[in-house]
Design an enzyme around this catalytic site. Structure first.
Site, PDB file in Angstrom:
ATOM      1  N   GLY A  13       0.803  -1.222   0.000  1.00  0.00           N
ATOM      2  CA  GLY A  13       0.000   0.000   0.000  1.00  0.00           C
ATOM      3  C   GLY A  13       0.834   1.269   0.000  1.00  0.00           C
ATOM      4  CB  VAL A  15       1.030   3.719   4.799  1.00  0.00           C
ATOM      5  CG1 VAL A  15       1.854   3.799   6.084  1.00  0.00           C
ATOM      6  CG2 VAL A  15       0.034   4.881   4.734  1.00  0.00           C
ATOM      7  CB  CYS A 129      -1.303  11.745   8.137  1.00  0.00           C
ATOM      8  SG  CYS A 129      -2.923  11.598   7.377  1.00  0.00           S
ATOM      9  CD  GLN A 156      -6.675  15.521   5.828  1.00  0.00           C
ATOM     10  OE1 GLN A 156      -7.310  15.999   6.763  1.00  0.00           O
ATOM     11  NE2 GLN A 156      -6.525  14.220   5.663  1.00  0.00           N
ATOM     12  CB  SER A 159      -0.817  10.054  -1.223  1.00  0.00           C
ATOM     13  OG  SER A 159      -0.464  11.103  -0.349  1.00  0.00           O
ATOM     14  N   GLY A 160      -3.342  10.263   1.012  1.00  0.00           N
ATOM     15  CA  GLY A 160      -3.860   9.870   2.327  1.00  0.00           C
ATOM     16  C   GLY A 160      -4.985   8.852   2.209  1.00  0.00           C
ATOM     17  CE  LYS A 220      -9.996   8.086  11.769  1.00  0.00           C
ATOM     18  NZ  LYS A 220      -9.632   7.631  10.403  1.00  0.00           N
ATOM     19  CG  HIS A 249      -2.237  15.633   4.626  1.00  0.00           C
ATOM     20  ND1 HIS A 249      -2.478  15.177   3.349  1.00  0.00           N
ATOM     21  CD2 HIS A 249      -2.798  14.709   5.465  1.00  0.00           C
ATOM     22  CE1 HIS A 249      -3.135  14.021   3.418  1.00  0.00           C
ATOM     23  NE2 HIS A 249      -3.341  13.709   4.685  1.00  0.00           N
ATOM     24  CG  ASN A 323      -0.020  12.679   2.887  1.00  0.00           C
ATOM     25  OD1 ASN A 323       0.528  13.425   2.077  1.00  0.00           O
ATOM     26  ND2 ASN A 323      -0.709  11.625   2.527  1.00  0.00           N
TER      27      ASN A 323
HETATM   28  P1  NAP Z   1      -3.692   1.293   0.373  1.00  0.00           P
HETATM   29  O1  NAP Z   1      -2.694   1.989  -0.477  1.00  0.00           O
HETATM   30  O2  NAP Z   1      -5.062   1.084  -0.165  1.00  0.00           O
HETATM   31  O3  NAP Z   1      -3.075  -0.136   0.820  1.00  0.00           O
HETATM   32  C1  NAP Z   1      -3.801  -1.028   1.597  1.00  0.00           C
HETATM   33  C2  NAP Z   1      -2.883  -2.147   2.047  1.00  0.00           C
HETATM   34  O4  NAP Z   1      -3.623  -3.045   2.884  1.00  0.00           O
HETATM   35  C3  NAP Z   1      -2.363  -2.992   0.885  1.00  0.00           C
HETATM   36  O5  NAP Z   1      -1.050  -3.403   1.151  1.00  0.00           O
HETATM   37  C4  NAP Z   1      -3.301  -4.168   0.907  1.00  0.00           C
HETATM   38  O6  NAP Z   1      -2.771  -5.332   0.321  1.00  0.00           O
HETATM   39  C5  NAP Z   1      -3.444  -4.374   2.389  1.00  0.00           C
HETATM   40  N1  NAP Z   1      -4.573  -5.231   2.687  1.00  0.00           N
HETATM   41  C6  NAP Z   1      -5.851  -5.100   2.267  1.00  0.00           C
HETATM   42  N2  NAP Z   1      -6.590  -6.165   2.682  1.00  0.00           N
HETATM   43  C7  NAP Z   1      -5.751  -6.962   3.386  1.00  0.00           C
HETATM   44  C8  NAP Z   1      -5.906  -8.198   4.051  1.00  0.00           C
HETATM   45  N3  NAP Z   1      -7.067  -8.844   4.075  1.00  0.00           N
HETATM   46  N4  NAP Z   1      -4.828  -8.739   4.669  1.00  0.00           N
HETATM   47  C9  NAP Z   1      -3.626  -8.118   4.625  1.00  0.00           C
HETATM   48  N5  NAP Z   1      -3.413  -6.931   3.996  1.00  0.00           N
HETATM   49  C10 NAP Z   1      -4.464  -6.381   3.378  1.00  0.00           C
HETATM   50  O7  NAP Z   1      -3.889   2.052   1.739  1.00  0.00           O
HETATM   51  P2  NAP Z   1      -2.844   2.956   2.554  1.00  0.00           P
HETATM   52  O8  NAP Z   1      -3.034   4.371   2.163  1.00  0.00           O
HETATM   53  O9  NAP Z   1      -1.485   2.382   2.513  1.00  0.00           O
HETATM   54  O10 NAP Z   1      -3.463   2.839   3.995  1.00  0.00           O
HETATM   55  C11 NAP Z   1      -3.543   1.616   4.664  1.00  0.00           C
HETATM   56  C12 NAP Z   1      -4.038   1.873   6.077  1.00  0.00           C
HETATM   57  O11 NAP Z   1      -3.048   2.642   6.757  1.00  0.00           O
HETATM   58  C13 NAP Z   1      -5.299   2.714   6.129  1.00  0.00           C
HETATM   59  O12 NAP Z   1      -6.461   1.932   6.043  1.00  0.00           O
HETATM   60  C14 NAP Z   1      -5.162   3.396   7.444  1.00  0.00           C
HETATM   61  O13 NAP Z   1      -5.678   2.591   8.465  1.00  0.00           O
HETATM   62  C15 NAP Z   1      -3.670   3.561   7.600  1.00  0.00           C
HETATM   63  N6  NAP Z   1      -3.254   4.924   7.228  1.00  0.00           N
HETATM   64  C16 NAP Z   1      -2.812   5.694   8.197  1.00  0.00           C
HETATM   65  C17 NAP Z   1      -2.444   6.979   7.914  1.00  0.00           C
HETATM   66  C18 NAP Z   1      -2.048   7.868   9.021  1.00  0.00           C
HETATM   67  O14 NAP Z   1      -2.602   8.917   9.060  1.00  0.00           O
HETATM   68  N7  NAP Z   1      -1.114   7.525   9.876  1.00  0.00           N
HETATM   69  C19 NAP Z   1      -2.493   7.486   6.642  1.00  0.00           C
HETATM   70  C20 NAP Z   1      -2.937   6.671   5.647  1.00  0.00           C
HETATM   71  C21 NAP Z   1      -3.318   5.381   5.958  1.00  0.00           C
HETATM   72  P3  NAP Z   1      -3.200  -5.783  -1.168  1.00  0.00           P
HETATM   73  O15 NAP Z   1      -2.351  -4.957  -2.084  1.00  0.00           O
HETATM   74  O16 NAP Z   1      -2.856  -7.218  -1.188  1.00  0.00           O
HETATM   75  O17 NAP Z   1      -4.653  -5.508  -1.321  1.00  0.00           O
HETATM   76  O1  3JN Z   2      -7.290  10.629   4.439  1.00  0.00           O
HETATM   77  C1  3JN Z   2      -6.174  10.904   4.881  1.00  0.00           C
HETATM   78  O2  3JN Z   2      -5.507  11.836   4.453  1.00  0.00           O
HETATM   79  C2  3JN Z   2      -5.632  10.085   5.991  1.00  0.00           C
HETATM   80  C3  3JN Z   2      -6.346   8.813   6.109  1.00  0.00           C
HETATM   81  C4  3JN Z   2      -6.145   7.976   7.084  1.00  0.00           C
HETATM   82  C5  3JN Z   2      -6.938   6.754   7.200  1.00  0.00           C
HETATM   83  C6  3JN Z   2      -7.533   6.203   6.079  1.00  0.00           C
HETATM   84  C7  3JN Z   2      -8.314   5.055   6.191  1.00  0.00           C
HETATM   85  C8  3JN Z   2      -8.514   4.471   7.407  1.00  0.00           C
HETATM   86  C9  3JN Z   2      -7.097   6.145   8.440  1.00  0.00           C
HETATM   87  C10 3JN Z   2      -6.397   6.701   9.628  1.00  0.00           C
HETATM   88  O3  3JN Z   2      -5.187   6.559   9.692  1.00  0.00           O
HETATM   89  O4  3JN Z   2      -7.037   7.270  10.511  1.00  0.00           O
HETATM   90  C11 3JN Z   2      -7.911   5.026   8.535  1.00  0.00           C
HETATM   91  C12 3JN Z   2      -8.153   4.364   9.843  1.00  0.00           C
HETATM   92  O5  3JN Z   2      -7.305   3.590  10.256  1.00  0.00           O
HETATM   93  O6  3JN Z   2      -9.210   4.608  10.438  1.00  0.00           O
END
Ligand code: NAP
Ligand code: 3JN
Length: 340
Positions: A13, A15, A129, A156, A159-160, A220, A249, A323
């Site tokens: 993904g 992140v 983020c 924002q 990519s978030g 959040k 962001h 972000n």
């Molecule tokens: P993304 O680009 O859509 O990537 C999602 C990741 O989750 C991919 O590696 C995907 O694998 C994996 N995944 C989905 N279903 C799964 C499963 N059943 N088992 C194992 N892995 C699975 O999303 P992202 O932007 O990287 O964000 C991922 C998560 O990180 C978000 O949902 C959120 O909770 C968190 N996040 C946090 C912040 C922050 O603010 N700190 C920011 C952004 C995101 P596949 O490629 O195999 O589908």
């Molecule tokens: O949208 C953004 O810029 C940040 C998104 C973060 C996010 C996206 C999907 C699920 C989160 C998060 O980190 O709060 C989540 C989640 O884990 O709830």
């Protein structure tokens, strides 16, 4: 823990790929790095810093022998596998909202509250983020001058919302004539019923709405800020907006401090010397932070610091960071560095 076995859940993904890059770039002392994702990605090869990795499906046994597991595959996957990973001996650094507000789980920004790491019981939460960059910029001010109120508006980047949201912006960006009717399938939130184009637009909704009228992203920011600053009485309000930027962001932050008589120069001095912050504030030179130039950079950029004309302790500032880096991957890797 001197050299450790590491796993990244969500490694394909937006992140997860940055977590891998940061571990390698910062020469994190990893004995091994295991990349985990869904079954769909099993066998995919990922290259970073000249090294090749093969993605595996995430199953409970994936965590056998793992010392540190980074999770960024959504809250449900964290809820499904984090305790399993801890039971098998790993410390989990979770990038999702699954555990952030659980009372005895530390919610950590190393520049702000590293001491809270001492009390972890296996799971450590990485804040949202938008929260991370705000508290990083506010902390040097809060520490010296106190903090009463924060009102933030975010701008924002897509990519978030993950790799698919970046693709959606890219696809819409060359369709200028049809901009109001361009096909949209993901934003503002995949779980919603309506989708709006993000190119040439600004969408005042990130995540679902709560019955209060705030979105979950806004809540959040409000709740996480109070937890990190250990101040339930701090007044915080937020408006979160998605704009057509790939990464980075931006935040317009209004804040009121405790101490009267503080000048803009006083604030600049505090920020200039603060860890992780770059002060970019020279109106005469049109110098201020912008997301296009923060992409790929670790620092939190602060500029446009002004005194509120009508409030004796009120100020405004403009804060920008990548972000996916300080907002997510870098902060998680810094937490791991503190642990070892
Ligand atoms: P993304 O680009 O859509 O990537 C999602 C990741 O989750 C991919 O590696 C995907 O694998 C994996 N995944 C989905 N279903 C799964 C499963 N059943 N088992 C194992 N892995 C699975 O999303 P992202 O932007 O990287 O964000 C991922 C998560 O990180 C978000 O949902 C959120 O909770 C968190 N996040 C946090 C912040 C922050 O603010 N700190 C920011 C952004 C995101 P596949 O490629 O195999 O589908
Ligand atoms: O949208 C953004 O810029 C940040 C998104 C973060 C996010 C996206 C999907 C699920 C989160 C998060 O980190 O709060 C989540 C989640 O884990 O709830």
């Amino acid at each position: 823990m001197n050299t450790v076995n590491v796993a990244i859940v969500g490694a394909t993904g937006a992140v997860g790929t940055k977590i891998l890059e940061k571990l390698l770039e910062r020469k994190f002392p990893a004995k091994s790095i295991k990349l985990l994702a869904s079954k769909r990605s099993e066998g995919i090869e990922i290259s970073a810093h000249g090294q090749k990795f093969i993605v595996e499906e995430t199953v409970p046994e994936s965590f056998d022998g793992i010392d540190i597991a980074f999770f960024s595959a959504g809250g449900n996957i964290s809820k499904m596998f984090a305790s399993e990973a801890v039971a098998r001996g790993a410390v989990v650094i979770d990038n999702t909202s699954a555990f952030r507000m659980v009372e005895d789980i530390p919610l950590v920004v190393p520049e702000v509250n590293p001491k809270s790491l001492a009390n972890h019981k296996g799971i450590i939460a990485n804040p949202n983020c938008s929260t991370i960059q705000m508290v990083t910029a506010l902390e040097p001010i809060r520490e010296k001058l106190g903090l009463k109120r924060v009102i933030v508006s975010t701008y924002q980047a897509v990519s978030g919302a993950g790799v698919e949201a970046i693709e959606e912006l890219e696809n819409q960006s060359n369709q200028f004539e049809t901009r109001a009717t361009n096909e949209a399938a993901l934003l503002p939130t995949g779980a919603g019923e309506r989708f709006y184009p993000i190119a040439f637009n600004a969408i005042p909704q990130i995540d679902a709405f709560d019955s209060s009228g705030y979105t979950l992203e806004e809540l959040k920011m409000i709740n996480e800020t109070k937890k990190i600053f250990e101040n339930k009485d701090l007044h915080v309000s937020a408006t979160c907006v998605r704009i057509p930027v790939v990464s980075g962001h931006s935040e317009s932050i209004y804040f009121e401090i405790d101490t009267e008589g503080t000048t803009v120069e006083d604030l600049k001095k505090l920020l200039e010397n603060a860890p992780g912050i770059v002060l970019q504030d020279d109106p005469a030179q049109q110098s201020y932070p912008m997301p296009l130039f923060a992409e790929g950079v670790d620092d939190v950029f602060v500029g446009r610091i002004r005194k509120d004309p009508d409030h004796p302790t009120g100020f405004h500032m403009w804060v920008v960071t990548d972000n996916l880096l300080k907002g997510a991957a870098l902060n998680s890797v810094q937490i791991a560095e503190h642990l070892i």
